[in-house]
Design an enzyme around this catalytic site. Structure first.
Site, PDB file in Angstrom:
ATOM      1  N   GLU A   1      -1.020  -9.138   3.360  1.00 37.70           N
ATOM      2  CA  GLU A   1      -1.110  -9.596   4.783  1.00 37.70           C
ATOM      3  C   GLU A   1      -2.675 -10.461   5.419  1.00 37.70           C
ATOM      4  OE1 GLU A   1      -1.076  -6.422   4.071  1.00 37.70           O
ATOM      5  OE2 GLU A   1      -1.050  -5.346   5.430  1.00 37.70           O
TER       6      GLU A   1
ATOM      7  N   HIS B   1      -3.838  -5.227   0.384  1.00 37.43           N
ATOM      8  CA  HIS B   1      -3.318  -5.572   1.556  1.00 37.43           C
ATOM      9  C   HIS B   1      -2.950  -7.427   1.588  1.00 37.43           C
ATOM     10  CE1 HIS B   1      -2.530  -2.048   4.480  1.00 37.43           C
ATOM     11  NE2 HIS B   1      -3.526  -1.612   3.388  1.00 37.43           N
TER      12      HIS B   1
ATOM     13  N   CYS C   1       0.859  -1.233  -0.373  1.00 36.57           N
ATOM     14  CA  CYS C   1       0.252   0.035  -0.017  1.00 36.57           C
ATOM     15  C   CYS C   1       1.183   0.757  -0.194  1.00 36.57           C
ATOM     16  CB  CYS C   1      -0.607  -0.192   0.930  1.00 36.57           C
ATOM     17  SG  CYS C   1      -2.723   1.227   0.615  1.00 36.57           S
TER      18      CYS C   1
HETATM   19  N1  GLN Z   1      -1.534   7.009   2.169  1.00 35.82           N
HETATM   20  C1  GLN Z   1      -2.045   6.348   1.224  1.00 35.82           C
HETATM   21  C2  GLN Z   1      -3.999   6.262   0.476  1.00 35.82           C
HETATM   22  O1  GLN Z   1      -3.696   6.610   1.810  1.00 35.82           O
HETATM   23  C3  GLN Z   1      -1.627   4.365   1.461  1.00 35.82           C
HETATM   24  C4  GLN Z   1      -2.942   3.834   2.612  1.00 35.82           C
HETATM   25  C5  GLN Z   1      -2.010   2.440   3.498  1.00 35.82           C
HETATM   26  O2  GLN Z   1      -1.532   2.261   2.970  1.00 35.82           O
HETATM   27  N2  GLN Z   1      -3.456   1.777   3.281  1.00 35.82           N
HETATM   28  O3  GLN Z   1      -3.602   5.811  -0.659  1.00 35.82           O
END
Ligand code: GLN
Length: 540
Positions: free
Chosen positions: A511, A509, A383
């Site tokens: 994970e 994600h 992310c």
């Molecule tokens: N801050 C980034 C976004 O909102 C990544 C979010 C995250 O890592 N879950 O896109």
């Protein structure tokens, strides 16, 4: 089974006794006897969900496939049971009140004074029974967050008292308490448990089973004593001894016969013993690794162990599949700069840059990625970690020196990461990100495809910003390949660097979907690459 059975798990004496793990372990034993099981967590705080909480407060925010932002215990439930949870599996006081207030405004209670009892307690009962009423489960386990005696838990305990009364033999209360060891006296002490049970009794709830967390084995005399003072049989006093890995707990609970005691109390005749062979083979591999790698987890919430819970667990699963112990070293991104990168990262076999929000520590993350890219160190960016990989590449390879995400620098000349179109008019912060499962199509000639071995995958998301497709061609021309694309909106979900040992950034994600039975392919692949890197660097 003819009717759904409800099992309530309440904690006493202190928090952090492992209610989530005990619930997940009991659920696992029931599941391995062939029953359909789900677990629900009720959290007594007023946030509508934990999505707006800093990880320092409650650890990681776990995301379900239907896009609910939930307590990290749901991660344990999924990792143990390999069954998806949903919004219905995590309810907070905030949500209960929101529902009741909405009903009041709609006029559902017209004429009535709306009160904690019965309106709030009825709403809690409804949320508990909702899972049972789907007909999908033989057992619904409901874990109540917090500790008996907390003011905010009172309506939950009352709701459980009522359900226990209404459902009779179809329900049961497990109380998880602590039996502390007093070093000075050289003794285990039962008094806190007695007091905790007394506190429950004052609220009208008699626990049916006591699970006692302890550093030392509980002998028969001690179990008898707890039983006598807490109105349970001594077979219903279950020892939960400290152990080296949470994955031992189902076996420890089986040894203590927790599942048998529960089934007996619920008058369920089970035809078979739990089949734990698969679980045991996982544990066996976990305990007998033949190699070891060191992975740096670069993030900014490193002081609190639970901040990256699902990542830590996915490393364990991915390690087991490689018969490899994964030593995860938390590295504060604020400590990494061009000057310190070698010292902080030089000894690692792989670098993972974690998800996150906001400016703090961002330059250290970008620096860690530069180090991984230039030194051919296996890298996984999740992310924000993937977004940082795009920023690093734009700055250092494409010559866009002030490239950034508009989250950190709205004025950047090169917004390689930008707010998603769908987010432009979003004002509220709670539950408004791009959340939950979306599909992604993989390019067949990519490393990622080889790991998943399928063309269309589904992964969970939690973000507002995305890779800016205006820069896609430039990235591709220089070897940063968009190898996973959302087929509906063309969003870049995965980037992979050519001519590198293993460099993968994912907008989703992975994970959240790694379980004991189904370790995540990306974590398996990452550890495999780290192992190879380790062997190569060792040989040199
Ligand atoms: N801050 C980034 C976004 O909102 C990544 C979010 C995250 O890592 N879950 O896109």
């Amino acid at each position: 089974m003819t009717s759904t059975k409800y099992i309530f798990v309440l904690g006493g004496v202190t928090s952090s006794l492992g209610k989530g793990i005990i619930s997940a372990s009991l659920a696992k034993l029931l599941q391995d006897r062939g029953y359909r099981v789900t677990i629900q967590k009720l959290d007594p705080y007023i946030n509508v969900d934990p999505g707006t909480l800093n990880p320092y407060e409650h650890g990681e925010c776990y995301v379900t496939s239907d896009g609910a932002e939930t307590d990290l215990d749901l991660g344990h439930y999924e990792r143990f049971l390999d069954v998806s949870t949903s919004q219905a599996n995590n309810i907070t006081t905030g949500r209960i009140y929101q529902n009741v207030i909405q009903k009041e405004r709609r006029g559902d209670y017209l004429g009535e004074t709306v009160q904690v009892i019965p309106h709030i307690t009825d709403e809690i009962k409804k949320s508990i029974e909702a899972l049972g009423k789907t007909g999908d489960y033989d057992f619904v386990l409901t874990e109540i967050g917090g500790t008996v005696g907390d003011i905010e838990s009172l309506p939950y305990v009352e709701a459980i008292r009522q359900l226990r009364w209404e459902k009779g033999k179809d329900s049961l209360v497990i109380h998880l308490t602590l039996i502390p060891y007093l070093a000075a006296a050289g003794e285990l002490k039962t008094k806190p448990t007695q007091h905790s049970v007394k506190a429950l009794l004052e609220l009208g709830v008699q626990p049916d089973v006591l699970v006692c967390r302890t550093e030392y084995p509980l002998n028969k005399g001690l179990k008898d004593k707890v039983a006598l003072f807490c109105n349970v049989d001594s077979t219903e006093v279950i020892e939960s001894i400290d152990t080296s890995t949470i994955y031992n707990v189902p076996l420890l609970m089986a040894k203590e016969k927790l599942d048998q005691v529960v089934l007996k109390k619920l008058e369920v005749k089970s035809e078979r013993e739990p089949d734990l062979s698969r679980w045991k083979s996982f544990l066996n591999r976990l305990k007998n690794p033949v190699a070891e790698v060191k992975i740096g987890l670069v993030g900014k919430y490193v002081e609190l162990q639970d901040s990256y819970k699902s990542i830590d667990e996915a490393f364990i699963h991915g390690g087991v599949m490689n018969d490899c112990k994964v030593k995860v070293k938390m590295i504060h991104s604020e400590s990494i700069s061009n000057d310190t990168a070698e010292e902080k990262l030089g000894h690692l076999d792989g670098i993972l840059v974690a998800p996150g929000f906001g400016t703090r520590g961002i330059e250290g993350k970008i620096e860690a990625i530069r180090y991984a890219r230039e030194n051919n160190v296996p890298f996984l960016g999740i992310c924000l970690g993937m977004q940082c990989a795009a920023i690093e590449f734009a700055r250092n390879i494409l010559g866009m020196s002030d490239a950034h995400s508009t989250e950190m620098n709205p004025e950047t000349q090169f917004p390689v990461i930008d707010l998603m179109g769908s987010q432009l008019n979003v004002q509220d912060k709670g539950g408004t990100m791009r959340l939950g499962k979306y599909s992604c199509k993989l390019q067949r000639n990519s490393k990622t495809f080889r790991m998943y071995n399928q063309e269309t995958i589904e992964e969970r998301h939690r973000h507002r910003y995305e890779f800016n497709n205006n820069y896609r061609k430039d990235f591709e021309d220089h070897g940063m390949m968009p190898v996973g694309i959302n087929p509906e909106n063309d969003l870049v979900e995965i980037i992979e660097l050519e001519n590198h040992s293993w460099f993968v950034g994912v907008q989703f994600h992975p994970e959240y979907q790694s379980t004991v039975n189904n370790p995540h392919p990306l974590f398996i692949g990452f550890i495999e690459a780290a192992l190879k890197y380790h062997k190569n660097t060792d040989a040199n």
